[in-house]
Design a protein around this motif. Structure first.
Motif, mmCIF file in Angstrom:
data_model
loop_
_atom_site.group_PDB
_atom_site.id
_atom_site.type_symbol
_atom_site.label_atom_id
_atom_site.label_comp_id
_atom_site.label_asym_id
_atom_site.label_seq_id
_atom_site.Cartn_x
_atom_site.Cartn_y
_atom_site.Cartn_z
ATOM 1 N N GLU A 182 0.852 -1.254 0.082
ATOM 2 C CA GLU A 182 0.090 0.168 0.037
ATOM 3 C C GLU A 182 0.975 1.266 -0.132
ATOM 4 O O GLU A 182 0.533 2.116 -0.778
ATOM 5 C CB GLU A 182 -0.879 -0.086 1.147
ATOM 6 N N MET A 183 2.035 1.087 0.738
ATOM 7 C CA MET A 183 2.859 2.540 0.929
ATOM 8 C C MET A 183 3.517 2.618 -0.376
ATOM 9 O O MET A 183 3.899 3.664 -1.072
ATOM 10 C CB MET A 183 3.757 2.179 1.934
ATOM 11 N N GLY A 184 3.548 1.442 -1.483
ATOM 12 C CA GLY A 184 4.155 1.764 -2.591
ATOM 13 C C GLY A 184 3.213 2.574 -3.429
ATOM 14 O O GLY A 184 3.660 3.202 -4.419
ATOM 15 N N HIS A 185 1.782 2.003 -3.416
ATOM 16 C CA HIS A 185 0.938 2.974 -4.007
ATOM 17 C C HIS A 185 1.002 4.515 -3.645
ATOM 18 O O HIS A 185 0.852 5.324 -4.542
ATOM 19 C CB HIS A 185 -0.574 2.221 -3.933
ATOM 20 N N GLY A 186 1.043 4.360 -2.234
ATOM 21 C CA GLY A 186 1.135 6.105 -1.769
ATOM 22 C C GLY A 186 2.188 6.615 -2.189
ATOM 23 O O GLY A 186 2.154 7.946 -2.790
#
Length: 369
Positions: A161-165
């Motif tokens: 998710e942090m990659g998306h962010g």
């Protein structure tokens, strides 16, 4: 339709897309009407704007949610109200530790996180899911803690998710979809006496905004790997969590948790991580169907436990062996310490019921490493 009703409809439909991206496990349900009126947020008042003006106003609102602290906080509070919050102190302590560890890892690659730290909470939903919206607003479902056996696996999905962010997939995806969809629909909608609510509802119904595309999912997976490597979490957790999902919902069947049009097959994603582990070990170690091999020879057939299958658990053991090779511990002898097989300073496995005993495994490792 009254202005009040219009504002509510616009808010409800656009909010369904505001999440930007879910973790790949499921699309979040469309939230109910927001506490703040979207007509006021967009500043459209009672006027019906032209297509270009509508898009500009929508983009301004996206930027407000994505890039201003006030907007981020509004979005964060709104999601908490809509999804419900699990205040369990133990779970929140675990998530806080995971977020701190991963935020430090992300900062080593992308220091911009320091200017926009994540706003996160545990949602009450018991499905296995997590999501990151624009503005670095993140939620992890209670179900993730229920279905996953370790914090390492929770860290793997949070890292995704942090990659998306960090790549701003949420805001970029919405803006791209608005451009493509609104341009095609504005004329017909205006001619039929409709409003922006019709266009936004159509966008939400396509479900395109609420999911990432395959390229974005792969990018987020690869970033999660890089983040995990910069923590003390087991690098095998990335493959292990995909194995878990494959067992729960099928390697190719996406069930209700994976969108087949947007996301790569779970098995392919697992195998991508398994290959990364092989490369990380210097091409010395691999795992397949619960069998861990070192230098092409069987190290062990891993037993299943009450919380993990043989295949899932094997990726954790592979993660330890890969780390040992990567950090040159393979030049040391394998030995047993307090019931755990060690290779240099790296723990490899604490045998469970059904595994061979630690001394047998240490001796075998020495013979093939």
């Amino acid at each position: 339709m009254t202005l009040k009703k219009l504002a509510k409809k616009i808010c409800a439909t656009l909010a369904a897309g505001v999440f930007g991206l879910t973790i790949t496990f499921s699309a979040l349900p469309a939230p109910n009407v927001s506490a703040f009126g979207f007509s006021e947020a967009l500043g459209i008042g009672a006027a019906v704007l032209s297509g270009s003006a509508q898009m500009e106003q929508a983009k301004k609102q996206i930027d407000y949610f994505n890039n201003t602290e006030e907007g981020r906080q509004e979005l964060y509070q709104y999601f908490r109200e809509q999804q419900g919050v699990n205040e369990d102190p133990t779970l929140n302590s675990r998530l806080s530790a995971i977020m701190a560890n991963l935020s430090n890892a992300v900062a080593q690659i992308d220091p911009s996180i320091n200017n926009k730290p994540y706003l996160y909470f545990i949602a009450s939903d018991e499905s296995l899911n997590a999501a990151c919206a624009m503005g670095h607003v993140m939620m992890v479902n209670t179900g993730a803690f229920m279905h996953l056996a370790s914090d390492d696996e929770i860290a793997a999905i949070v890292g995704h998710e942090m990659g998306h962010g960090q790549k701003d997939h949420g805001a970029k995806g919405i803006k791209k979809q608005i451009n493509k969809t609104m341009l095609a629909q504005i004329g017909a909608t205006a001619a039929g006496g409709g409003t922006i609510a019709n266009v936004v509802a159509s966008i939400a119904l396509t479900n395109s905004i609420a999911h990432g595309d395959r390229k974005q999912e792969t990018e987020a997976d690869n970033l999660a790997w890089e983040y995990i490597l910069r923590t003390n979490y087991n690098p095998g957790a990335c493959a292990a969590v995909m194995q878990r999902l494959a067992e729960l919902y099928g390697e190719k069947s996406n069930s209700t948790f994976l969108n087949p049009s947007d996301h790569p097959d779970t098995a392919k994603r697992r195998d991508n991580y398994a290959n990364k582990l092989y490369e990380y070990s210097g091409k010395h170690a691999s795992a397949n169907s619960g069998v861990v091999t070192v230098n092409g020879k069987t190290f062990m057939t891993v037993a299943a436990t009450s919380s993990m299958s043989s295949a899932e658990r094997a990726f954790f053991i592979l993660g330890n062996i890969a780390a040992a090779y990567h950090n040159k511990h393979n030049f040391s002898e394998a030995y047993v310490q307090n019931g755990t097989v060690m290779l240099g300073a790296q723990p490899i496995i604490a045998p469970e019921e059904g595994d061979e005993d630690a001394y047998t495994l240490a001796e075998r490792l020495n013979s093939i490493k």
